[in-house]
Design an enzyme around this catalytic site. Structure first.
Site, PDB file in Angstrom:
ATOM      1  CG  HIS A 184      -5.524  -2.457   1.082  1.00 53.27           C
ATOM      2  ND1 HIS A 184      -5.010  -2.214  -0.223  1.00 53.27           N
ATOM      3  CD2 HIS A 184      -4.938  -1.680   1.810  1.00 53.27           C
ATOM      4  CE1 HIS A 184      -4.176  -1.195  -0.083  1.00 53.27           C
ATOM      5  NE2 HIS A 184      -4.028  -0.969   1.167  1.00 53.27           N
ATOM      6  CB  SER A 189      -0.977  -0.113   1.207  1.00 58.22           C
ATOM      7  OG  SER A 189      -1.922   0.910   0.992  1.00 58.22           O
ATOM      8  CG  ASP A 205      -7.282  -3.019  -2.825  1.00 57.30           C
ATOM      9  OD1 ASP A 205      -7.869  -2.315  -1.911  1.00 57.30           O
ATOM     10  OD2 ASP A 205      -5.918  -3.313  -2.744  1.00 57.30           O
TER      11      ASP A 205
END
Length: 259
Positions: A240, A98, A212
């Site tokens: 995610h 991320s 996600d």
């Protein structure tokens, strides 16, 4: 073992160094607003496969010092560079999840020092949060950060998670300082990495959960199209958090890619 590394005057980052005698090294950069502990299920498995695993808490997060400033991609990448130089790391694989993926991209484009391979997990790149999402998160972070973090956990995973796991994961995000949590939201809103992507030349593995809800899968496709020598692997049963949701597949893929 865990220890602190000084990255600038008055700022020390916490480093978890597992199996330091191994010949192959993997450096892990966590996502916002978590810590290196999010990779528990990699640290359980990969050292057993013969890898040295180094988890770094960014400034402001986890067990690292929490200064009031320095929460842009350049400074965060420079912090990682300071750790790499201090530990004399070379020929290592850099993994970022991320926002950690965004930092890994900036590090590789800005320094490239020591990185032989790059793995991007649900990377917040080339852009991060939309203005609307960022402003909503910022309002919650500055007024009810525990509620904000619970909301992050609730949208993070595609697969079912237990209440104890949810509590643990939410707690990771609450280890951060409020000001650093908010500062990174601004960074995710205001910075992008379009200029960095063509500068990356190391072999790059891009993995992304197709479900996600934080960073859309389409962004992984953009990375794959823009980063030369990159390969995209979709994770069909993940949101995610593929590092946990499909951890066996992910750990095996790391082993295959790192060699």
């Amino acid at each position: 073992m865990g220890y602190f590394v000084n990255v600038e005057q008055g700022v020390n980052l916490f480093v978890e160094d597992i199996n330091p005698s191994a010949s192959k090294t993997i450096v892990f950069l966590h996502g916002w607003p978590l810590s290196h502990e999010q990779f528990e299920y990699q640290f359980d498995a990969l050292p057993q496969m013969g890898y040295r695993c180094i988890g770094i808490d960014w400034r402001g997060f986890g067990k690292s010092d929490k200064p009031m400033n320095g929460y842009n991609y350049d400074r965060l990448a420079d912090d990682i560079h300071a750790v790499v130089r201090t530990l004399q790391l070379d020929n290592f694989t850099l993994i970022g999840h991320s926002t950690g993926g965004a930092i890994a991209i900036r590090y590789t484009a800005r320094h490239a020092f020591g990185v032989s391979k790059l793995i991007l997990i649900d990377a917040a790149a080339p852009t991060g949060f939309t203005k609307e999402n960022a402003n909503n998160l910022l309002t919650e972070a500055l007024n009810d950060r525990p509620k904000m973090m619970q909301g992050v956990t609730d949208t993070f995973f595609f697969q079912y998670i237990t209440a104890p796991f949810s509590n643990w994961f939410t707690g990771l995000g609450l280890q951060a300082a409020g000001w650093s949590t908010a500062a990174i939201i601004n960074t995710l809103r205001d910075e992008n990495l379009n200029a960095d992507l063509p500068k990356i030349s190391v072999p790059t593995l891009i993995v992304h959960g197709v479900h996600d809800k934080v960073i859309p899968y389409e962004q992984a496709q953009i990375l794959n199209q823009t980063i030369k020598n990159s390969h995209l692997v979709p994770f069909h049963y993940s949101g995610h958090g593929l590092f946990w949701e499909e951890r066996i597949k992910f750990n095996e893929l790391i082993k295959q890619f790192v060699g």
